[in-house]
Design a protein around this motif. Structure first.
Motif, PDB file in Angstrom:
ATOM      1  N   ASN A   1      -5.362  -0.637  -0.145  1.00 41.04           N
ATOM      2  CA  ASN A   1      -5.174  -0.723  -1.599  1.00 41.04           C
ATOM      3  C   ASN A   1      -6.501  -0.957  -2.316  1.00 41.04           C
ATOM      4  O   ASN A   1      -6.773  -0.375  -3.377  1.00 41.04           O
ATOM      5  CB  ASN A   1      -4.186  -1.833  -1.944  1.00 41.04           C
ATOM      6  N   ILE A   2      -7.353  -1.818  -1.747  1.00 38.38           N
ATOM      7  CA  ILE A   2      -8.674  -2.054  -2.337  1.00 38.38           C
ATOM      8  C   ILE A   2      -9.489  -0.767  -2.323  1.00 38.38           C
ATOM      9  O   ILE A   2     -10.155  -0.425  -3.310  1.00 38.38           O
ATOM     10  CB  ILE A   2      -9.414  -3.177  -1.575  1.00 38.38           C
ATOM     11  N   ASN A   3      -9.436  -0.055  -1.214  1.00 35.06           N
ATOM     12  CA  ASN A   3     -10.175   1.210  -1.123  1.00 35.06           C
ATOM     13  C   ASN A   3      -9.695   2.213  -2.168  1.00 35.06           C
ATOM     14  O   ASN A   3     -10.507   2.951  -2.764  1.00 35.06           O
ATOM     15  CB  ASN A   3     -10.018   1.810   0.280  1.00 35.06           C
ATOM     16  N   ARG A   4      -8.380   2.257  -2.392  1.00 34.08           N
ATOM     17  CA  ARG A   4      -7.841   3.165  -3.408  1.00 34.08           C
ATOM     18  C   ARG A   4      -8.383   2.784  -4.792  1.00 34.08           C
ATOM     19  O   ARG A   4      -8.753   3.663  -5.589  1.00 34.08           O
ATOM     20  CB  ARG A   4      -6.310   3.112  -3.415  1.00 34.08           C
ATOM     21  N   ASN A   5      -8.405   1.471  -5.085  1.00 32.11           N
ATOM     22  CA  ASN A   5      -8.920   1.023  -6.376  1.00 32.11           C
ATOM     23  C   ASN A   5     -10.380   1.415  -6.564  1.00 32.11           C
ATOM     24  O   ASN A   5     -10.794   1.859  -7.638  1.00 32.11           O
ATOM     25  CB  ASN A   5      -8.778  -0.500  -6.502  1.00 32.11           C
ATOM     26  N   VAL A   6     -11.165   1.235  -5.504  1.00 34.62           N
ATOM     27  CA  VAL A   6     -12.584   1.597  -5.580  1.00 34.62           C
ATOM     28  C   VAL A   6     -12.743   3.090  -5.844  1.00 34.62           C
ATOM     29  O   VAL A   6     -13.532   3.515  -6.709  1.00 34.62           O
ATOM     30  CB  VAL A   6     -13.317   1.195  -4.277  1.00 34.62           C
ATOM     31  N   ASN A   7     -12.000   3.911  -5.108  1.00 37.82           N
ATOM     32  CA  ASN A   7     -12.104   5.366  -5.283  1.00 37.82           C
ATOM     33  C   ASN A   7     -11.686   5.797  -6.690  1.00 37.82           C
ATOM     34  O   ASN A   7     -12.313   6.666  -7.304  1.00 37.82           O
ATOM     35  CB  ASN A   7     -11.244   6.079  -4.238  1.00 37.82           C
ATOM     36  N   THR A   8     -10.610   5.188  -7.187  1.00 35.91           N
ATOM     37  CA  THR A   8     -10.151   5.515  -8.546  1.00 35.91           C
ATOM     38  C   THR A   8     -11.200   5.138  -9.585  1.00 35.91           C
ATOM     39  O   THR A   8     -11.514   5.923 -10.501  1.00 35.91           O
ATOM     40  CB  THR A   8      -8.836   4.779  -8.851  1.00 35.91           C
ATOM     41  N   ASP A   9     -11.776   3.940  -9.460  1.00 32.13           N
ATOM     42  CA  ASP A   9     -12.796   3.490 -10.402  1.00 32.13           C
ATOM     43  C   ASP A   9     -14.044   4.370 -10.345  1.00 32.13           C
ATOM     44  O   ASP A   9     -14.651   4.678 -11.381  1.00 32.13           O
ATOM     45  CB  ASP A   9     -13.175   2.029 -10.112  1.00 32.13           C
ATOM     46  N   ARG A  10     -14.432   4.768  -9.160  1.00 29.95           N
ATOM     47  CA  ARG A  10     -15.624   5.616  -9.045  1.00 29.95           C
ATOM     48  C   ARG A  10     -15.398   6.983  -9.695  1.00 29.95           C
ATOM     49  O   ARG A  10     -16.295   7.522 -10.363  1.00 29.95           O
ATOM     50  CB  ARG A  10     -16.010   5.793  -7.569  1.00 29.95           C
ATOM     51  N   ARG A  11     -14.207   7.542  -9.483  1.00 28.40           N
ATOM     52  CA  ARG A  11     -13.933   8.860 -10.091  1.00 28.40           C
ATOM     53  C   ARG A  11     -13.956   8.776 -11.611  1.00 28.40           C
ATOM     54  O   ARG A  11     -14.339   9.723 -12.290  1.00 28.40           O
ATOM     55  CB  ARG A  11     -12.569   9.373  -9.608  1.00 28.40           C
ATOM     56  N   ALA A  12     -13.551   7.624 -12.133  1.00 24.86           N
ATOM     57  CA  ALA A  12     -13.513   7.465 -13.594  1.00 24.86           C
ATOM     58  C   ALA A  12     -14.890   7.173 -14.190  1.00 24.86           C
ATOM     59  O   ALA A  12     -15.060   7.207 -15.411  1.00 24.86           O
ATOM     60  CB  ALA A  12     -12.551   6.340 -13.970  1.00 24.86           C
ATOM     61  N   ASN A  13     -15.879   6.883 -13.324  1.00 28.31           N
ATOM     62  CA  ASN A  13     -17.201   6.500 -13.828  1.00 28.31           C
ATOM     63  C   ASN A  13     -18.321   7.278 -13.146  1.00 28.31           C
ATOM     64  O   ASN A  13     -19.387   6.713 -12.841  1.00 28.31           O
ATOM     65  CB  ASN A  13     -17.427   4.998 -13.626  1.00 28.31           C
ATOM     66  N   ASP A  14     -18.059   8.562 -12.883  1.00 32.13           N
ATOM     67  CA  ASP A  14     -19.089   9.442 -12.293  1.00 32.13           C
ATOM     68  C   ASP A  14     -19.656   8.885 -10.988  1.00 32.13           C
ATOM     69  O   ASP A  14     -20.866   8.925 -10.736  1.00 32.13           O
ATOM     70  CB  ASP A  14     -20.227   9.675 -13.292  1.00 32.13           C
ATOM     71  N   GLY A  15     -18.784   8.317 -10.161  1.00 33.23           N
ATOM     72  CA  GLY A  15     -19.200   7.857  -8.848  1.00 33.23           C
ATOM     73  C   GLY A  15     -19.748   6.454  -8.800  1.00 33.23           C
ATOM     74  O   GLY A  15     -20.172   5.991  -7.741  1.00 33.23           O
TER      75      GLY A  15
END
Length: 392
Positions: free
Chosen positions: A351-365
């Motif tokens: 779940n933490i990994n999913r949150n990180v991936n979602t946040d990165r996609r929303a902020n250009d990595g």
């Protein structure tokens, strides 16, 4: 058969020629080698099959000219009540590695200071004690189903000596290996009456010597079968393979969660079947469990060799995730985390990994400072949970 006879001849020769030097083990040295034994492999302990069994850790044996082969750790019945097992060990003296055979006796003697784990932390044995004619198991280090075996207690003071074979995997005593010598209690145990391994134990070693997959020359220190629940029983290395997959990054959090859930469900099914049958499995149930374990084994192999490897990234967040996974792998190897705990922990990590991936996609990595703080907060909570599960 020639290999076995050679070992017996050497056993007699060494015992007769050098009785004073090797008096601590009544069986003496039954074989020697010029090269060091491999490191102890990583594995987890199978569930004790029932009352009266004592754990005997795995060890490297030697067969000339093929070299070292791994004899799996196994639960065995002692020759009679009141005796404990002193494990075999290799000792390096004068340019030669000599094999000191294991034996049964009233007390645990010197076994080279080698940390075999599961109660054999280098000195003595913390996995259980005799109380009259009943053997009581220390569930802090022994894998015992308490719904079947009720003669148990908990002594966590031995866990510090049970970091097991993944931290210190040295398999021999002497220069270049473990620097240890017998203490007063071990010297006293040397002078007691000792009994040789049981016929079951000898059969167990001979079976290993006939399996080429157990030889280090074939498996490069990673034997196919590391432990068994009983002599001629089922091999048990699923958890060790999962832990290795986590450490290497070949199993990601989602894959590990699914595998551990399946292992937990299978173990629950076995416990239920045993409870319904007076602690035993019927032939049909045993076949069903074997089939399910085979399917799980195939799934572990498939997950470890697919393209879905854990990718932590070369950054602070990635390093934190990598560290967490190593702690989880360590807990699984040591038996400090059971399958249910490992599955829940990996679910949180996923779940933490999913949150990180979602946040990165929303902020250009990239992650914002607030997102960094939020991820660290989540990882801190996960870290505390891991520590609680591993140390109870």
């Amino acid at each position: 058969m020639k290999k076995i006879l050679k070992s017996i001849v050497l056993l007699v020769a060494f015992t007769i020629v050098m009785p004073q030097v090797y008096a601590q083990v009544s069986l003496g040295i039954n074989i020697s080698a010029r090269i060091a034994p491999p490191a102890l492999p990583v594995y987890t302990q199978p569930v004790c099959p029932g009352d009266g069994y004592i754990w005997t850790p795995g060890y490297w044996a030697y067969a000339d000219p093929d070299g070292y082969y791994w004899v799996p750790g196994v639960w065995v019945r002692p020759p009679h009540v009141g005796v404990l097992w002193t494990p075999a060990y290799w000792g390096y003296v004068g340019g030669v590695y000599g094999f000191h055979a294991g034996y049964w006796g009233p007390h645990v003697g010197f076994y080279g200071g080698v940390n075999y784990g599961f109660g054999y932390g280098g000195v003595g044995f913390g996995g259980g004690v005799w109380a009259g004619n009943v053997f009581r198991y220390n569930t802090a280090v022994a894998n015992v189903n308490t719904t079947v075996v009720h003669n148990t207690y908990i002594n966590k003071t031995v866990i510090n000596n049970n970091t097991t074979i993944n931290n210190n995997r040295t398999s021999f005593n002497g220069p270049g290996g473990v620097n240890a010598s017998p203490n007063e209690q071990e010297r006293s145990a040397m002078n007691e009456n000792h009994m040789q391994p049981t016929s079951n134990q000898m059969d167990h070693q001979q079976t290993a010597s006939r399996d080429h997959n157990q030889f280090a020359s074939v498996n490069h220190g990673a034997p196919a079968t590391t432990a068994m629940n009983r002599v001629n029983g089922r091999s048990f290395n699923q958890q060790g393979r999962i832990a290795n997959g986590i450490s290497s990054g070949k199993l990601n959090a989602g894959e590990t969660k699914n595998l551990e859930n399946r292992e937990a469900n299978l173990n629950k099914e076995v416990r239920t079947d045993r409870a319904d049958n007076g602690g035993h499995l019927t032939g049909q149930e045993r076949n069903q469990v074997n089939n399910q374990q085979n399917k799980l084994s195939n799934s572990i192999d498939a997950d470890k060799h697919n393209a879905n490897n854990a990718n932590y990234g070369n950054n602070e967040v990635g390093q934190r995730k990598a560290n967490q996974q190593q702690r989880i792998a360590q807990g699984i190897r040591n038996g400090q985390m059971n399958d249910r705990q490992a599955a829940r922990t990996e679910n949180r990590e996923q779940n933490i990994n999913r949150n990180v991936n979602t946040d990165r996609r929303a902020n250009d990595g990239r992650l914002t400072a607030q997102q960094h703080r939020q991820i660290n907060h989540q990882q801190n909570r996960a870290s505390r949970q891991i520590s609680h599960q591993r140390h109870g």
